[in-house]
Motif scaffolding. Structure first.
Motif, PDB file in Angstrom:
ATOM      1  N   GLY A  67      -4.276   3.497  -0.676  1.00 49.83           N
ATOM      2  CA  GLY A  67      -3.570   2.944   0.133  1.00 49.83           C
ATOM      3  C   GLY A  67      -4.587   1.516   0.591  1.00 49.83           C
ATOM      4  N   GLU A  68      -5.628   1.328  -0.058  1.00 47.42           N
ATOM      5  CA  GLU A  68      -6.580   0.162   0.254  1.00 47.42           C
ATOM      6  C   GLU A  68      -6.293  -0.942  -0.396  1.00 47.42           C
ATOM      7  OE1 GLU A  68     -10.422   3.113   0.104  1.00 47.42           O
ATOM      8  OE2 GLU A  68      -9.984   2.082  -1.626  1.00 47.42           O
ATOM      9  N   GLU A  69      -6.289  -2.229   0.271  1.00 50.92           N
ATOM     10  CA  GLU A  69      -5.503  -3.241  -0.186  1.00 50.92           C
ATOM     11  C   GLU A  69      -6.812  -4.213  -0.710  1.00 50.92           C
ATOM     12  OE1 GLU A  69      -2.958  -5.478   2.297  1.00 50.92           O
ATOM     13  OE2 GLU A  69      -1.338  -3.945   2.192  1.00 50.92           O
ATOM     14  N   SER A  70      -6.683  -5.053  -1.715  1.00 52.98           N
ATOM     15  CA  SER A  70      -7.586  -5.973  -2.051  1.00 52.98           C
ATOM     16  C   SER A  70      -6.968  -7.318  -2.817  1.00 52.98           C
ATOM     17  CB  SER A  70      -8.846  -5.377  -2.972  1.00 52.98           C
ATOM     18  OG  SER A  70      -8.242  -4.749  -4.239  1.00 52.98           O
TER      19      SER A  70
ATOM     20  N   ARG B   1      -2.335  -9.633  -4.482  1.00 55.96           N
ATOM     21  CA  ARG B   1      -2.778  -8.677  -3.390  1.00 55.96           C
ATOM     22  C   ARG B   1      -2.142  -7.270  -3.921  1.00 55.96           C
ATOM     23  NH1 ARG B   1      -0.253  -6.658   1.022  1.00 55.96           N
ATOM     24  NH2 ARG B   1       1.153  -8.378   0.889  1.00 55.96           N
ATOM     25  N   TYR B   2      -3.420  -6.296  -4.250  1.00 52.74           N
ATOM     26  CA  TYR B   2      -2.814  -4.964  -4.901  1.00 52.74           C
ATOM     27  C   TYR B   2      -3.428  -3.983  -3.742  1.00 52.74           C
ATOM     28  CZ  TYR B   2      -2.727  -1.442  -8.526  1.00 52.74           C
ATOM     29  OH  TYR B   2      -2.462  -0.459  -9.190  1.00 52.74           O
ATOM     30  N   THR B   3      -2.457  -2.808  -3.885  1.00 57.19           N
ATOM     31  CA  THR B   3      -2.729  -1.787  -2.905  1.00 57.19           C
ATOM     32  C   THR B   3      -2.830  -0.580  -4.068  1.00 57.19           C
ATOM     33  OG1 THR B   3      -1.236  -2.452  -1.378  1.00 57.19           O
ATOM     34  CG2 THR B   3      -1.756  -0.103  -1.263  1.00 57.19           C
ATOM     35  N   ASN B   4      -4.018   0.183  -3.903  1.00 53.72           N
ATOM     36  CA  ASN B   4      -4.425   1.113  -4.826  1.00 53.72           C
ATOM     37  C   ASN B   4      -3.735   2.546  -4.361  1.00 53.72           C
ATOM     38  OD1 ASN B   4      -6.241   2.416  -2.743  1.00 53.72           O
ATOM     39  ND2 ASN B   4      -8.190   1.594  -3.600  1.00 53.72           N
TER      40      ASN B   4
ATOM     41  N   ARG C 102       2.882  -2.260  -7.415  1.00 57.25           N
ATOM     42  CA  ARG C 102       1.777  -2.312  -6.141  1.00 57.25           C
ATOM     43  C   ARG C 102       1.338  -3.651  -6.076  1.00 57.25           C
ATOM     44  NH1 ARG C 102      -1.573   3.417  -7.076  1.00 57.25           N
ATOM     45  NH2 ARG C 102       0.173   4.641  -6.478  1.00 57.25           N
TER      46      ARG C 102
END
Length: 87
Positions: free
Chosen positions: A33-36, A27-30, A77
């Protein structure tokens, strides 16, 4: 940009990073602040400072297996990382 470091956990004897048999899912937070959830094959690791993100970071350059593009990820992140075997 800094020192290139290769982590041995992605290798079997005789492999190079681009021929690694494992991929990572995390899980990555750019920076917005968006997670994917990302599935990638690591290529190399760098440490350093960029004007874009500011401050020192450890980066992983990886091939995104969904888009086919090379992407740089800030390691701090990444969460819930798991290894997966490539077909």
């Amino acid at each position: 940009m800094g020192i290139v470091a290769i982590l041995p956990m992605f290798f079997t004897k005789g492999d190079v990073m681009t021929e690694a048999k494992l991929a990572l899912r995390f899980r990555y937070t750019n920076h917005l602040g968006e997670e994917s959830v990302r599935t990638v094959r690591p290529l190399c690791f760098h440490e350093g400072v960029t004007s874009w993100y500011g401050g020192w970071h450890l980066y992983m350059l990886a091939l995104d297996l969904d888009s086919g593009e090379q992407v740089a990820f800030i390691m701090s992140r990444m969460e819930d990382m798991e290894e997966i075997e490539l077909p």
